[in-house]
Design a protein around this motif. Structure first.
Motif, mmCIF file in Angstrom:
data_model
loop_
_atom_site.group_PDB
_atom_site.id
_atom_site.type_symbol
_atom_site.label_atom_id
_atom_site.label_comp_id
_atom_site.label_asym_id
_atom_site.label_seq_id
_atom_site.Cartn_x
_atom_site.Cartn_y
_atom_site.Cartn_z
ATOM 1 N N LYS A 19 -4.720 -18.199 5.361
ATOM 2 C CA LYS A 19 -3.968 -16.955 5.219
ATOM 3 C C LYS A 19 -4.746 -15.726 5.656
ATOM 4 C CE LYS A 19 -0.013 -17.791 2.554
ATOM 5 N NZ LYS A 19 0.006 -19.232 2.535
ATOM 6 N N LEU A 20 -6.029 -15.673 5.281
ATOM 7 C CA LEU A 20 -6.791 -14.464 5.582
ATOM 8 C C LEU A 20 -6.902 -14.220 7.075
ATOM 9 C CD1 LEU A 20 -9.811 -14.020 3.179
ATOM 10 C CD2 LEU A 20 -8.074 -12.350 3.874
ATOM 11 N N GLU A 21 -7.264 -15.290 7.766
ATOM 12 C CA GLU A 21 -7.423 -15.227 9.224
ATOM 13 C C GLU A 21 -6.123 -14.711 9.862
ATOM 14 O OE1 GLU A 21 -8.135 -18.759 12.096
ATOM 15 O OE2 GLU A 21 -9.422 -19.015 10.343
ATOM 16 N N LEU A 22 -5.000 -15.268 9.396
ATOM 17 C CA LEU A 22 -3.705 -14.887 9.938
ATOM 18 C C LEU A 22 -3.372 -13.451 9.607
ATOM 19 C CD1 LEU A 22 -1.324 -17.885 9.335
ATOM 20 C CD2 LEU A 22 -1.835 -16.750 11.486
ATOM 21 N N GLU A 23 -3.658 -13.060 8.354
ATOM 22 C CA GLU A 23 -3.337 -11.686 7.963
ATOM 23 C C GLU A 23 -4.124 -10.687 8.803
ATOM 24 O OE1 GLU A 23 -3.654 -11.492 3.711
ATOM 25 O OE2 GLU A 23 -1.934 -12.864 3.555
ATOM 26 N N GLU A 24 -5.369 -11.035 9.083
ATOM 27 C CA GLU A 24 -6.186 -10.127 9.916
ATOM 28 C C GLU A 24 -5.599 -10.031 11.319
ATOM 29 O OE1 GLU A 24 -10.417 -10.890 7.717
ATOM 30 O OE2 GLU A 24 -10.248 -11.415 9.851
ATOM 31 N N LEU A 25 -5.201 -11.172 11.840
ATOM 32 C CA LEU A 25 -4.623 -11.188 13.182
ATOM 33 C C LEU A 25 -3.317 -10.386 13.199
ATOM 34 C CD1 LEU A 25 -4.467 -12.275 16.090
ATOM 35 C CD2 LEU A 25 -3.494 -14.386 15.207
ATOM 36 N N LEU A 26 -2.498 -10.599 12.165
ATOM 37 C CA LEU A 26 -1.204 -9.918 12.101
ATOM 38 C C LEU A 26 -1.343 -8.400 12.095
ATOM 39 C CD1 LEU A 26 0.955 -12.083 9.673
ATOM 40 C CD2 LEU A 26 1.550 -11.374 12.004
ATOM 41 N N GLN A 27 -2.398 -7.921 11.447
ATOM 42 C CA GLN A 27 -2.583 -6.466 11.378
ATOM 43 C C GLN A 27 -2.797 -5.858 12.757
ATOM 44 O OE1 GLN A 27 -5.628 -5.726 8.493
ATOM 45 N NE2 GLN A 27 -4.299 -6.390 6.811
ATOM 46 N N THR A 28 -3.206 -6.679 13.716
ATOM 47 C CA THR A 28 -3.474 -6.151 15.053
ATOM 48 C C THR A 28 -2.247 -6.248 15.963
ATOM 49 O OG1 THR A 28 -4.160 -8.291 15.955
ATOM 50 C CG2 THR A 28 -5.871 -6.965 14.882
ATOM 51 N N LEU A 29 -1.166 -6.856 15.465
ATOM 52 C CA LEU A 29 -0.021 -7.146 16.337
ATOM 53 C C LEU A 29 1.172 -6.231 16.060
ATOM 54 C CD1 LEU A 29 -0.124 -11.069 16.053
ATOM 55 C CD2 LEU A 29 -1.149 -9.622 17.829
ATOM 56 N N ASP A 30 1.929 -5.923 17.125
ATOM 57 C CA ASP A 30 3.178 -5.135 16.977
ATOM 58 C C ASP A 30 4.209 -5.933 16.211
ATOM 59 O OD1 ASP A 30 2.311 -3.050 18.394
ATOM 60 O OD2 ASP A 30 3.524 -3.423 20.193
ATOM 61 N N GLN A 31 5.017 -5.225 15.435
ATOM 62 C CA GLN A 31 6.108 -5.906 14.718
ATOM 63 C C GLN A 31 7.378 -5.080 14.869
ATOM 64 O OE1 GLN A 31 5.032 -6.991 10.688
ATOM 65 N NE2 GLN A 31 2.968 -7.583 11.301
ATOM 66 N N LYS A 32 8.512 -5.763 14.872
ATOM 67 C CA LYS A 32 9.814 -5.081 14.932
ATOM 68 C C LYS A 32 10.804 -5.875 14.116
ATOM 69 C CE LYS A 32 9.736 -2.731 19.415
ATOM 70 N NZ LYS A 32 9.532 -1.366 18.985
ATOM 71 N N ILE A 33 11.981 -5.279 13.888
ATOM 72 C CA ILE A 33 13.031 -6.003 13.169
ATOM 73 C C ILE A 33 14.031 -6.550 14.187
ATOM 74 C CG2 ILE A 33 14.888 -5.825 11.450
ATOM 75 C CD1 ILE A 33 12.103 -5.504 10.244
ATOM 76 N N ASN A 34 14.327 -7.830 14.069
ATOM 77 C CA ASN A 34 15.251 -8.476 15.002
ATOM 78 C C ASN A 34 16.709 -8.155 14.627
ATOM 79 O OD1 ASN A 34 15.801 -10.042 17.239
ATOM 80 N ND2 ASN A 34 15.729 -11.993 16.135
ATOM 81 N N TRP A 35 17.650 -8.603 15.475
ATOM 82 C CA TRP A 35 19.091 -8.318 15.264
ATOM 83 C C TRP A 35 19.586 -8.752 13.894
ATOM 84 C CZ3 TRP A 35 20.321 -12.320 19.565
ATOM 85 C CH2 TRP A 35 19.570 -12.017 20.702
#
Ligand code: A3P
Length: 326
Positions: free
Chosen positions: A14-30
């Motif tokens: 989880k930690l590794e993923l959470e760190e990676l996620l913080q660096t990535l763009d996010q949006k809300i889908n349809w």
């Protein structure tokens, strides 16, 4: 299978993923679900950890066959066809497992299935040759798939019909219970900008198209419209590519026609097993079998909307010699 209320998507660290996620763009889908942008593609958030797990842990064998696809482009149909082709001498028609199992159980998804429930599932029990499927774009596939002799059968579809099919699928499944889905025209805007699950569609398709051009022995490139136009021809083509060519005797006996009928939308859609239950506990079995028509977009999109997609297609695909019948 019962619908799970709160699917726990993956046990990837989880930690590794959470760190990676913080660096990535996010949006809300349809449909109200979160999308995350990774290596240029937008993925539904729940499938992001399994994609990372697949990349990290899946080891392809030379004898594997991967069915890769853009979602809503005929994956379910192709799974049924691949299963029937490979097992035609094992089961009689009335004992075919397709009669009692959704095709997604017979050819499992990597990131949406095996690696969705466990970070590193034990695949030792699977006998060779193993068949898997995935929506992961070509450049993000685990290295072992690209570097081994593992064959890839890719299917895609005219983006106009693929958009309409996706829109219905997301609405039908209501993945985000309390979310208010976007209206079709708003969703369409996002689609044209490439902001949609497993998109942009053009990069997803071009990744496999270029891989096919580079090595057609490794990557078979199929279009849904072509299968609809002449399925018997494509059953033979797929069988040959898979290494299960039909003998003269089988052709005379009408084996191709039997496979065609078993895998037809009409047959699969009306089987009890596909009318109820869920794939992976979250996607309704029935939502994989809708109309199966080429040109269904004409019932939903205006000519101006179609023109917009055609322009995108022309600009993205034109230079690569890729065309779709729309
Ligand atoms: P429509 O929504 O246009 O009807 P996928 O399997 O990749 O999720 O794609 C689903 C689309 O393929 C749906 O398109 C569905 O109806 C169609 N489909 C499913 N099974 C099929 C079959 N056996 N023959 C033809 N089309 C099929």
């Amino acid at each position: 299978m019962e619908k799970k209320e709160d699917p726990n998507f993956s046990s990837a660290p989880k930690l590794e993923l959470e760190e990676l996620l913080q660096t990535l763009d996010q949006k809300i889908n349809w449909d109200g679900r979160k999308l995350v942008k990774y290596n240029g593609f937008w993925f539904p958030m729940p499938f992001f950890p399994p994609i990372i797990s697949t990349q990290k842990h899946f080891k392809a064998k030379d004898s594997d066959i991967l069915l890769a696809s853009v979602p809503k482009s005929g994956t379910t149909w192709l799974k049924a066809l691949m299963f029937c082709i490979a097992n035609r001498n094992i089961y009689t028609i009335d004992q075919n497992p397709l009669l009692t199992s959704n095709p997604h159980l017979l050819v499992p998804f990597l990131e949406l299935g095996l690696y969705f429930h466990q970070e590193n599932p034990d695949l030792q029990h699977l006998s060779d040759p193993r068949f898997f499927s995935s929506h992961i774009p070509f450049n993000i596939l685990p290295n072992s798939i690209r570097d081994s002799e593992c064959k890839i059968i890719f299917i895609c579809r005219s983006p106009l019909d693929q958009f309409i099919s996706s829109y219905h699928f997301l609405l039908d499944n209501k993945f985000e219970k309390d979310a208010v889905p976007l209206e079709l025209d708003e969703a369409f805007d996002m689609f044209c900008e490439g902001i949609h699950s497993w998109g942009p569609f053009w990069d997803h398709i071009l990744g496999y198209w270029n891989a096919h051009l580079k090595n057609p022995e490794k990557v078979l490139f199929l279009k849904y419209e072509d299968l609809k136009e002449d399925i018997a021809f494509h059953i033979k083509k797929i069988a040959e590519f898979m290494g299960y060519p039909f003998s003269e005797e089988e052709l005379k006996q009408g084996v191709v026609d039997q496979i065609k009928k078993m895998c037809s939308l009409e047959n699969l859609k009306n089987l009890e097993v596909n009318k109820c239950g869920y794939v992976q506990g979250i996607m309704k079995n029935s939502s994989f079998f809708r109309k199966g028509e080429v040109g269904d977009w004409t019932n939903y999109l205006t000519p101006a909307m179609a023109e917009r997609v055609k322009k995108v297609m022309e600009s993205k695909f034109g230079g690569y010699g890729l065309r779709f019948k729309i």
